[in-house]
Write a protein that holds these residues in place. Structure first.
Motif, PDB file in Angstrom:
ATOM      1  N   GLU A 186      21.532  -3.513   7.426  1.00 59.23           N
ATOM      2  CA  GLU A 186      20.739  -4.344   8.549  1.00 59.23           C
ATOM      3  C   GLU A 186      21.019  -3.906   9.850  1.00 59.23           C
ATOM      4  OE1 GLU A 186      20.877  -8.511  10.802  1.00 59.23           O
ATOM      5  OE2 GLU A 186      22.876  -8.144   9.750  1.00 59.23           O
ATOM      6  N   PHE A 187      20.574  -3.307  10.403  1.00 56.88           N
ATOM      7  CA  PHE A 187      20.788  -3.335  11.896  1.00 56.88           C
ATOM      8  C   PHE A 187      20.604  -4.274  13.254  1.00 56.88           C
ATOM      9  CE2 PHE A 187      19.267   0.635   9.508  1.00 56.88           C
ATOM     10  CZ  PHE A 187      19.953   1.816   9.918  1.00 56.88           C
ATOM     11  N   ILE A 188      21.003  -3.866  14.146  1.00 55.61           N
ATOM     12  CA  ILE A 188      21.060  -4.741  14.846  1.00 55.61           C
ATOM     13  C   ILE A 188      21.255  -3.879  16.130  1.00 55.61           C
ATOM     14  CG2 ILE A 188      22.493  -7.087  16.497  1.00 55.61           C
ATOM     15  CD1 ILE A 188      23.695  -7.065  13.630  1.00 55.61           C
ATOM     16  N   ALA A 189      20.408  -4.090  17.669  1.00 54.25           N
ATOM     17  CA  ALA A 189      20.737  -3.825  18.731  1.00 54.25           C
ATOM     18  C   ALA A 189      21.373  -3.968  19.320  1.00 54.25           C
ATOM     19  CB  ALA A 189      18.942  -4.020  19.453  1.00 54.25           C
ATOM     20  N   MET A 190      22.058  -3.393  20.447  1.00 57.10           N
ATOM     21  CA  MET A 190      23.578  -3.591  20.702  1.00 57.10           C
ATOM     22  C   MET A 190      22.996  -3.690  22.344  1.00 57.10           C
ATOM     23  SD  MET A 190      25.236  -4.205  18.705  1.00 57.10           S
ATOM     24  CE  MET A 190      26.784  -4.726  19.106  1.00 57.10           C
ATOM     25  N   PRO A 191      24.535  -4.022  23.345  1.00 53.02           N
ATOM     26  CA  PRO A 191      23.938  -4.114  24.768  1.00 53.02           C
ATOM     27  C   PRO A 191      23.753  -2.272  24.855  1.00 53.02           C
ATOM     28  CG  PRO A 191      24.835  -6.070  24.677  1.00 53.02           C
ATOM     29  CD  PRO A 191      24.797  -5.578  22.996  1.00 53.02           C
ATOM     30  N   GLY A 243       0.888  -1.237   0.232  1.00 54.49           N
ATOM     31  CA  GLY A 243      -0.219  -0.523   0.166  1.00 54.49           C
ATOM     32  C   GLY A 243       0.716   1.462   0.079  1.00 54.49           C
ATOM     33  N   GLU A 244       0.548   2.068  -0.417  1.00 54.01           N
ATOM     34  CA  GLU A 244       0.851   3.489  -0.411  1.00 54.01           C
ATOM     35  C   GLU A 244       1.066   3.915   0.630  1.00 54.01           C
ATOM     36  OE1 GLU A 244      -1.465   6.577  -2.827  1.00 54.01           O
ATOM     37  OE2 GLU A 244      -0.930   5.356  -5.124  1.00 54.01           O
ATOM     38  N   ASN A 245       0.520   4.194   1.818  1.00 47.96           N
ATOM     39  CA  ASN A 245       0.800   4.589   3.131  1.00 47.96           C
ATOM     40  C   ASN A 245       1.729   3.813   3.951  1.00 47.96           C
ATOM     41  OD1 ASN A 245      -0.748   6.539   2.494  1.00 47.96           O
ATOM     42  ND2 ASN A 245      -2.438   5.561   3.176  1.00 47.96           N
ATOM     43  N   ASN A 246       2.164   2.824   3.353  1.00 43.15           N
ATOM     44  CA  ASN A 246       3.093   1.743   3.956  1.00 43.15           C
ATOM     45  C   ASN A 246       4.183   3.177   4.666  1.00 43.15           C
ATOM     46  OD1 ASN A 246       6.463   0.532   4.315  1.00 43.15           O
ATOM     47  ND2 ASN A 246       5.140  -1.069   4.898  1.00 43.15           N
ATOM     48  N   GLU A 247       4.669   2.318   6.273  1.00 43.39           N
ATOM     49  CA  GLU A 247       5.347   3.440   6.546  1.00 43.39           C
ATOM     50  C   GLU A 247       7.071   3.688   6.402  1.00 43.39           C
ATOM     51  OE1 GLU A 247       6.543   4.169  11.765  1.00 43.39           O
ATOM     52  OE2 GLU A 247       5.589   2.519  11.430  1.00 43.39           O
ATOM     53  N   THR A 248       7.554   2.539   5.702  1.00 44.79           N
ATOM     54  CA  THR A 248       9.200   2.465   5.503  1.00 44.79           C
ATOM     55  C   THR A 248       9.120   3.416   3.888  1.00 44.79           C
ATOM     56  OG1 THR A 248       8.398   0.381   4.485  1.00 44.79           O
ATOM     57  CG2 THR A 248      10.052  -0.014   6.665  1.00 44.79           C
ATOM     58  N   ASN A 249       7.773   3.508   3.399  1.00 41.90           N
ATOM     59  CA  ASN A 249       7.195   4.149   2.019  1.00 41.90           C
ATOM     60  C   ASN A 249       6.914   5.473   2.445  1.00 41.90           C
ATOM     61  OD1 ASN A 249       8.472   1.787   0.766  1.00 41.90           O
ATOM     62  ND2 ASN A 249       6.740   0.688   0.387  1.00 41.90           N
ATOM     63  N   GLY A 276      21.764  12.947   3.091  1.00 38.31           N
ATOM     64  CA  GLY A 276      20.908  11.306   3.843  1.00 38.31           C
ATOM     65  C   GLY A 276      19.584  11.229   3.269  1.00 38.31           C
ATOM     66  N   LYS A 277      19.595  10.061   3.391  1.00 41.12           N
ATOM     67  CA  LYS A 277      17.781   9.678   3.444  1.00 41.12           C
ATOM     68  C   LYS A 277      18.328   8.614   4.306  1.00 41.12           C
ATOM     69  CE  LYS A 277      17.757   9.708  -1.527  1.00 41.12           C
ATOM     70  NZ  LYS A 277      17.957   9.008  -2.660  1.00 41.12           N
ATOM     71  N   ILE A 278      17.426   8.885   5.173  1.00 44.66           N
ATOM     72  CA  ILE A 278      17.822   8.027   6.858  1.00 44.66           C
ATOM     73  C   ILE A 278      15.962   7.559   7.018  1.00 44.66           C
ATOM     74  CG2 ILE A 278      17.740   8.094   8.963  1.00 44.66           C
ATOM     75  CD1 ILE A 278      19.470  10.058   8.592  1.00 44.66           C
ATOM     76  N   ASN A 279      15.622   6.560   7.358  1.00 41.63           N
ATOM     77  CA  ASN A 279      14.541   6.081   7.041  1.00 41.63           C
ATOM     78  C   ASN A 279      14.692   5.399   8.760  1.00 41.63           C
ATOM     79  OD1 ASN A 279      11.455   6.418   5.199  1.00 41.63           O
ATOM     80  ND2 ASN A 279      13.881   6.445   3.923  1.00 41.63           N
ATOM     81  N   PHE A 280      14.794   5.143  10.460  1.00 41.83           N
ATOM     82  CA  PHE A 280      15.450   4.538  10.877  1.00 41.83           C
ATOM     83  C   PHE A 280      13.537   4.854  12.445  1.00 41.83           C
ATOM     84  CE2 PHE A 280      17.098   3.784  15.028  1.00 41.83           C
ATOM     85  CZ  PHE A 280      17.404   2.959  14.884  1.00 41.83           C
ATOM     86  N   ASP A 281      13.620   3.230  12.759  1.00 43.65           N
ATOM     87  CA  ASP A 281      12.657   3.671  13.917  1.00 43.65           C
ATOM     88  C   ASP A 281      13.317   2.490  14.923  1.00 43.65           C
ATOM     89  OD1 ASP A 281      10.883   2.483  15.693  1.00 43.65           O
ATOM     90  OD2 ASP A 281       9.225   3.482  14.181  1.00 43.65           O
ATOM     91  N   PRO A 282      13.565   2.754  16.136  1.00 47.21           N
ATOM     92  CA  PRO A 282      14.419   1.514  16.945  1.00 47.21           C
ATOM     93  C   PRO A 282      13.302   0.612  17.061  1.00 47.21           C
ATOM     94  CG  PRO A 282      13.915   3.837  17.991  1.00 47.21           C
ATOM     95  CD  PRO A 282      13.258   3.921  16.976  1.00 47.21           C
ATOM     96  N   ASN A 283      12.073   0.368  17.116  1.00 39.45           N
ATOM     97  CA  ASN A 283      11.107  -0.226  17.524  1.00 39.45           C
ATOM     98  C   ASN A 283      11.086  -1.470  15.475  1.00 39.45           C
ATOM     99  OD1 ASN A 283      10.693   0.322  19.945  1.00 39.45           O
ATOM    100  ND2 ASN A 283       9.303   1.869  19.125  1.00 39.45           N
ATOM    101  N   LEU A 284      10.788  -0.906  14.387  1.00 40.78           N
ATOM    102  CA  LEU A 284      10.456  -1.080  13.042  1.00 40.78           C
ATOM    103  C   LEU A 284      12.597  -1.632  13.023  1.00 40.78           C
ATOM    104  CD1 LEU A 284       7.933   0.545  12.463  1.00 40.78           C
ATOM    105  CD2 LEU A 284       8.111  -1.948  13.430  1.00 40.78           C
TER     106      LEU A 284
END
Length: 199
Positions: free
Chosen positions: A119-124, A24-30, A65-73
């Motif tokens: 790829e994004f990875i959550a670290m300690p 869909g056009e309203n996809n969060e990452t797009n 920069g082109k930044i699409n970042f969400d720590p929960n996604l």
């Protein structure tokens, strides 16, 4: 490939079958509204090189920069940073000209350095992350890992600081032999600070 000739035709037909799910056009990452806009006067890309035992500090003044970042996604996050290599600044003018030369950054031929995340990875630790990706610099593509801390994030504002250690020899920057590279060590520390907003 000449096996089976003349019993096999020279032309080969390929059939491709795939399945897809429409987001869909309203996809969060797009959605363009989900992209972060870098605040230029509050963001920076700096580096520290070591020459003959002394620290040499520098920076790149122009980057986008082109930044699409969400720590929960994290699996749906992406970052692409483009640095104008000709915007390099070092306290000594002679060092700037050397850095821009063919043997070093070759900014006339390779005016951009581009990092694309994979790829994004959550670290300690609180809000610590790593971003795996590829850095394209001086015609070379090298896998790197950026480590960063998300200092703050709200619906409209984000602030991150991070670091990565690069080897200039991986990108054919200067001579591998430090005696032939004005005494500059191979490893260069890159520090960055990004403050960004959403409209």
């Amino acid at each position: 490939i000449n096996y089976g000739i003349p019993g096999i035709s020279d032309e080969v037909n390929l059939q491709i079958e795939c399945e897809a799910i429409y987001q869909g056009e309203n996809n969060e990452t797009n959605n363009s509204n989900s992209a972060w806009q870098i605040i230029d006067n509050k963001s920076k890309v700096e580096f520290v090189a070591t020459q003959s035992g002394s620290k040499v500090n520098g920076s790149f003044k122009k980057f986008t920069g082109k930044i699409n970042f969400d720590p929960n996604l994290l699996d749906k996050s992406s970052v692409e940073i483009e640095v104008d290599t000709s915007s390099i600044e070092i306290p000594f003018l002679e060092a700037v000209e050397t850095a821009k030369s063919v043997g070093w950054l070759a900014t006339a031929t390779y005016p951009k350095a581009v990092f694309k995340s994979s790829e994004f990875i959550a670290m300690p630790g609180k809000n610590n992350f790593s971003a795996k990706g590829v850095l394209q610099l001086k015609g070379k593509e090298v896998p790197i890992v950026l480590n960063f801390n998300l200092k703050a994030i709200t619906e409209r504002f984000a602030h991150a600081i991070g670091t990565v250690v690069l080897k200039r020899s991986d990108f054919n920057i200067g001579d591998k032999n430090i005696n032939k590279s004005n005494g500059v060590l191979d490893e260069v520390l890159v520090n960055f600070e990004i403050q960004a907003k959403k409209n």
